[in-house]
Design a protein around this motif. Structure first.
Motif, mmCIF file in Angstrom:
data_model
loop_
_atom_site.group_PDB
_atom_site.id
_atom_site.type_symbol
_atom_site.label_atom_id
_atom_site.label_comp_id
_atom_site.label_asym_id
_atom_site.label_seq_id
_atom_site.Cartn_x
_atom_site.Cartn_y
_atom_site.Cartn_z
ATOM 1 N N UNK A 1 0.863 -1.182 0.000
ATOM 2 C CA UNK A 1 0.000 0.000 0.000
ATOM 3 C C UNK A 1 0.901 1.234 0.000
ATOM 4 N N UNK A 2 1.043 1.854 -1.156
ATOM 5 C CA UNK A 2 1.967 2.971 -1.319
ATOM 6 C C UNK A 2 1.218 4.303 -1.242
ATOM 7 N N UNK A 3 1.737 5.216 -0.408
ATOM 8 C CA UNK A 3 1.169 6.550 -0.277
ATOM 9 C C UNK A 3 2.268 7.596 -0.340
ATOM 10 N N UNK A 4 1.925 8.771 -0.853
ATOM 11 C CA UNK A 4 2.910 9.846 -0.984
ATOM 12 C C UNK A 4 3.471 10.206 0.383
ATOM 13 N N UNK B 1 15.715 0.577 1.752
ATOM 14 C CA UNK B 1 15.555 -0.441 0.723
ATOM 15 C C UNK B 1 14.584 0.020 -0.367
ATOM 16 N N UNK B 2 14.969 -0.060 -1.632
ATOM 17 C CA UNK B 2 14.114 0.414 -2.730
ATOM 18 C C UNK B 2 12.737 -0.247 -2.783
ATOM 19 N N UNK B 3 12.611 -1.476 -2.266
ATOM 20 C CA UNK B 3 11.322 -2.181 -2.372
ATOM 21 C C UNK B 3 10.188 -1.488 -1.632
ATOM 22 N N UNK B 4 10.518 -0.595 -0.695
ATOM 23 C CA UNK B 4 9.476 0.105 0.044
ATOM 24 C C UNK B 4 9.001 1.377 -0.663
ATOM 25 N N UNK B 5 9.575 1.675 -1.812
ATOM 26 C CA UNK B 5 9.301 2.950 -2.465
ATOM 27 C C UNK B 5 8.884 2.788 -3.927
ATOM 28 N N UNK C 1 9.104 1.993 -10.422
ATOM 29 C CA UNK C 1 9.840 1.329 -9.348
ATOM 30 C C UNK C 1 11.222 1.961 -9.217
ATOM 31 N N UNK C 2 11.815 1.821 -8.033
ATOM 32 C CA UNK C 2 13.145 2.355 -7.775
ATOM 33 C C UNK C 2 14.161 1.216 -7.779
ATOM 34 N N UNK C 3 15.244 1.436 -8.484
ATOM 35 C CA UNK C 3 16.318 0.439 -8.567
ATOM 36 C C UNK C 3 17.334 0.616 -7.444
ATOM 37 N N UNK C 4 17.729 1.880 -7.207
ATOM 38 C CA UNK C 4 18.799 2.153 -6.253
ATOM 39 C C UNK C 4 18.515 3.455 -5.508
#
Length: 273
Positions: A55-58, A89-93, A110-113
């Motif tokens: 669940x991603x929020x700004x 960690x990029x996976x949270x963003x 998605x974010x790589x780094x």
């Protein structure tokens, strides 16, 4: 811009810092007015999966640098005791670009780094800057464009009028608003700012700059604005870093001074494709 309701004890004083944490109240720029992304297409939203449940929020903001890179503030990306998550960690963003609105529209990447500055100090917020690399290139258009940062070593003079952007709060614990906000404020003399923050034992380093309107409560960044840009004559000159409360009459907002990091930004982008 983005501030967090995080209370830190600094040399025996209680200092309320606006930085990014996970349980934050996000609304709008204090004293701002609604605007649209086509006027500021360099702006990016940083979306956080607070609890690791997709669940991603700004949560923060940033500035598009290249088709693969965004700059923001390092304090957004920290270990968090409340959620027990490592937000380095990029996976949270994820990153949303091209949208006027906090929770819809635009394109999500998605974010790589994530590369925070190696000398970032989480207590005093010195070197509060980070470069993010996205997994897939941005497609530039009317609502998605590259920002231009100020040249290395250039100083913006006190009383210069700048523009502040963000989806952050109108006030501490204020209601959430969806639309992007902008506001005008003044660059504050470095020595004046340092003197004021010195009363609460906070450090205003040469790598920081301050902006607001002294002795007038009003225009400022707030919760949800961290990492967003301060713009002067079309150039990104600062990133929202911290402050005391939101819109305080005595303590102006504090920003990472981009002109002190231009060389670091260029090197980091070049070394992280």
């Amino acid at each position: 811009m983005y501030y967090i309701s995080h209370i830190l004890t600094i040399l025996g004083f209680i200092f309320c810092i606006r930085v990014d944490s996970q349980l934050l109240h996000n609304t709008r720029v204090v004293g701002g007015a609604p605007t649209t992304i086509d006027k500021y297409p360099i702006l990016a939203q940083l979306l956080l999966d607070t609890w690791g449940n997709q669940t991603y929020e700004q949560h923060c903001a940033g500035v598009i640098l290249t088709s693969r890179h965004v700059i923001s503030t390092a304090h957004c990306f920290q270990n968090n005791e409340q959620s027990s998550k490592d937000y380095t960690q990029p996976r949270y963003w994820k990153i949303r670009v091209g949208s006027t609105y906090r929770s819809r529209g635009g394109i999500i990447h998605s974010i790589k780094t994530i590369i925070p500055h190696h000398a970032f100090d989480k207590y005093f917020y010195t070197n509060d800057i980070a470069v993010l690399v996205v997994s897939k290139s941005f497609v530039f258009g009317s609502n998605i464009r590259q920002g231009t940062v100020i040249r290395h070593g250039v100083e913006v003079k006190p009383n210069s009028i700048c523009t502040l952007l963000g989806w952050g709060s109108k006030q501490v614990d204020g209601p959430r608003l969806e639309q992007l906000q902008h506001a005008s404020l003044y660059v504050i003399d470095q020595k004046v700012c340092a003197s004021r923050y010195g009363t609460i034992k906070a450090v205003i380093a040469d790598t920081m700059m301050c902006a607001g309107e002294l002795n007038v409560a009003g225009v400022d960044a707030c919760f949800g604005d961290s990492g967003g840009p301060l713009i002067y004559k079309g150039l990104v000159v600062g990133l929202v870093s911290f402050g005391y409360s939101c819109g305080h009459h005595y303590y102006p907002g504090v920003y990472t001074k981009i002109s002190r990091y231009t060389d670091w930004i260029v090197r980091t982008v070049s070394n992280n494709k």
